[in-house]
Design a protein around this motif. Structure first.
Motif, mmCIF file in Angstrom:
data_model
loop_
_atom_site.group_PDB
_atom_site.id
_atom_site.type_symbol
_atom_site.label_atom_id
_atom_site.label_comp_id
_atom_site.label_asym_id
_atom_site.label_seq_id
_atom_site.Cartn_x
_atom_site.Cartn_y
_atom_site.Cartn_z
ATOM 1 N N ILE A 162 0.761 -1.013 -0.072
ATOM 2 C CA ILE A 162 0.156 -0.100 0.061
ATOM 3 C C ILE A 162 0.943 1.262 -0.084
ATOM 4 O O ILE A 162 1.547 1.405 1.173
ATOM 5 N N GLY A 163 0.897 1.905 -1.010
ATOM 6 C CA GLY A 163 1.833 3.101 -1.215
ATOM 7 C C GLY A 163 1.467 4.320 -0.289
ATOM 8 O O GLY A 163 0.210 4.359 0.404
ATOM 9 N N TYR A 164 2.362 4.900 -0.174
ATOM 10 C CA TYR A 164 2.383 6.224 0.657
ATOM 11 C C TYR A 164 1.077 7.190 0.079
ATOM 12 O O TYR A 164 1.174 7.270 -0.890
ATOM 13 N N GLY A 165 0.487 7.729 0.898
ATOM 14 C CA GLY A 165 -0.709 8.459 0.884
ATOM 15 C C GLY A 165 -1.678 7.565 0.104
ATOM 16 O O GLY A 165 -3.017 8.483 -0.308
ATOM 17 N N ARG A 166 -1.713 6.517 0.121
ATOM 18 C CA ARG A 166 -3.002 5.591 -0.572
ATOM 19 C C ARG A 166 -3.614 4.712 0.821
ATOM 20 O O ARG A 166 -2.781 4.617 2.052
ATOM 21 N N THR A 167 -4.644 4.287 0.654
ATOM 22 C CA THR A 167 -5.624 3.367 1.647
ATOM 23 C C THR A 167 -5.880 2.237 0.880
ATOM 24 O O THR A 167 -6.117 2.301 -0.430
ATOM 25 N N LYS A 187 -3.762 7.146 14.092
ATOM 26 C CA LYS A 187 -3.960 6.769 12.574
ATOM 27 C C LYS A 187 -4.253 7.870 11.935
ATOM 28 O O LYS A 187 -3.883 7.989 10.723
ATOM 29 N N GLN A 188 -5.105 8.683 12.319
ATOM 30 C CA GLN A 188 -5.714 9.762 11.423
ATOM 31 C C GLN A 188 -4.422 10.905 11.208
ATOM 32 O O GLN A 188 -4.181 11.443 10.037
ATOM 33 N N LEU A 189 -3.447 10.964 12.318
ATOM 34 C CA LEU A 189 -2.407 11.955 12.279
ATOM 35 C C LEU A 189 -1.456 11.264 11.435
ATOM 36 O O LEU A 189 -0.669 12.039 10.292
ATOM 37 N N LEU A 190 -1.384 10.116 11.164
ATOM 38 C CA LEU A 190 -0.475 9.300 10.189
ATOM 39 C C LEU A 190 -0.847 9.319 8.688
ATOM 40 O O LEU A 190 -0.066 9.710 7.759
ATOM 41 N N LEU A 191 -2.253 8.991 8.416
ATOM 42 C CA LEU A 191 -2.810 9.371 7.204
ATOM 43 C C LEU A 191 -2.725 10.898 6.775
ATOM 44 O O LEU A 191 -2.453 11.177 5.865
ATOM 45 N N GLY A 192 -2.976 11.929 7.744
ATOM 46 C CA GLY A 192 -2.740 13.116 7.611
ATOM 47 C C GLY A 192 -1.396 13.583 7.013
ATOM 48 O O GLY A 192 -1.249 14.579 6.415
ATOM 49 N N LEU A 193 -0.186 13.083 7.689
ATOM 50 C CA LEU A 193 1.050 13.445 7.318
ATOM 51 C C LEU A 193 1.346 13.132 5.843
ATOM 52 O O LEU A 193 2.083 13.490 5.203
ATOM 53 N N GLU A 194 0.610 11.850 5.599
ATOM 54 C CA GLU A 194 0.830 11.431 4.135
ATOM 55 C C GLU A 194 0.101 12.104 2.931
ATOM 56 O O GLU A 194 0.298 12.012 1.959
ATOM 57 N N SER A 195 -1.044 12.668 3.482
ATOM 58 C CA SER A 195 -1.899 13.242 2.150
ATOM 59 C C SER A 195 -2.755 14.228 3.094
ATOM 60 O O SER A 195 -3.863 13.756 3.780
ATOM 61 N N ASP A 196 -2.873 15.442 2.823
ATOM 62 C CA ASP A 196 -3.752 16.299 3.370
ATOM 63 C C ASP A 196 -5.188 16.273 3.046
ATOM 64 O O ASP A 196 -5.969 16.679 3.537
ATOM 65 N N SER A 197 -5.346 15.568 1.885
ATOM 66 C CA SER A 197 -6.609 15.499 1.318
ATOM 67 C C SER A 197 -7.398 14.297 1.894
ATOM 68 O O SER A 197 -8.540 14.052 1.437
ATOM 69 N N LEU A 198 -6.700 13.135 2.689
ATOM 70 C CA LEU A 198 -7.582 12.133 2.872
ATOM 71 C C LEU A 198 -8.613 12.239 3.870
ATOM 72 O O LEU A 198 -9.591 11.818 3.836
ATOM 73 N N PHE A 199 -8.123 13.092 5.062
ATOM 74 C CA PHE A 199 -8.966 13.113 6.185
ATOM 75 C C PHE A 199 -8.853 14.597 6.660
ATOM 76 O O PHE A 199 -7.734 14.868 7.067
#
Length: 159
Positions: free
Chosen positions: A87-92, A147-159
């Motif tokens: 699963i690539g960086y910035g992806r889910t 989890k939200q912080l990690l995903l936010g670090l990877e992509s501002d548009s995810l959450f």
């Protein structure tokens, strides 16, 4: 051997055995179960490199890790963890998608979720990138805030 490093998601205990990372633990740390913890060694080369790569990841300067990994689990858990690395960086990906990639049917998504929750090397093996079928954040061993912080670090548009 082990060491502790600071991060935006709190202190992390990095654990190595025989030259490979075997665990990354969130604070508050739990007593080791059957895993080997050993002595603290803040200068162990593998631990120093792991801390360096994590710091670069949290600074937005690294999107992939290049570390020797040796997660210990069942054969099924290890298959799931290996799939998480795709699963690539910035992806889910959803639990169901991971199950499908592994050829699982029926309760496959649930089994993937259980294996995901036992990932001993979070962040580096990106279990935080697994979400519910609707894209919603679901359980995370380190807590949904992390989890939200990690995903936010990877992509501002995810959450």
């Amino acid at each position: 051997m082990w060491t502790i490093t600071d991060s935006p998601i709190g202190q992390l205990r990095l654990v190595e055995d025989h030259g490979s990372i075997t665990a990354i633990e969130f604070h508050p740390f739990r007593d080791p179960d059957a895993r080997i913890l050993g002595d603290r060694d803040d200068d162990h080369p593998v631990l120093v490199e792991c801390a360096r790569q994590l710091a670069a990841y949290f600074a937005g300067e690294r999107t992939e890790f290049d570390l020797p990994l040796a997660p210990v689990g069942t054969q099924f858990q290890e298959r799931v963890w290996k799939e998480l690395l795709t699963i690539g960086y910035g992806r889910t990906a959803s639990y169901g998608e991971i199950a499908g990639r592994l050829g699982l049917t029926g309760h496959g998504a649930r089994a993937v979720g259980l294996a995901n929750g036992r990932n001993p090397i979070p962040v580096v093996i990106p279990c935080h990138r697994v979400v519910g079928a609707s894209g919603a954040l679901t359980g995370y061993a380190g807590g949904l805030e992390r989890k939200q912080l990690l995903l936010g670090l990877e992509s501002d548009s995810l959450f």
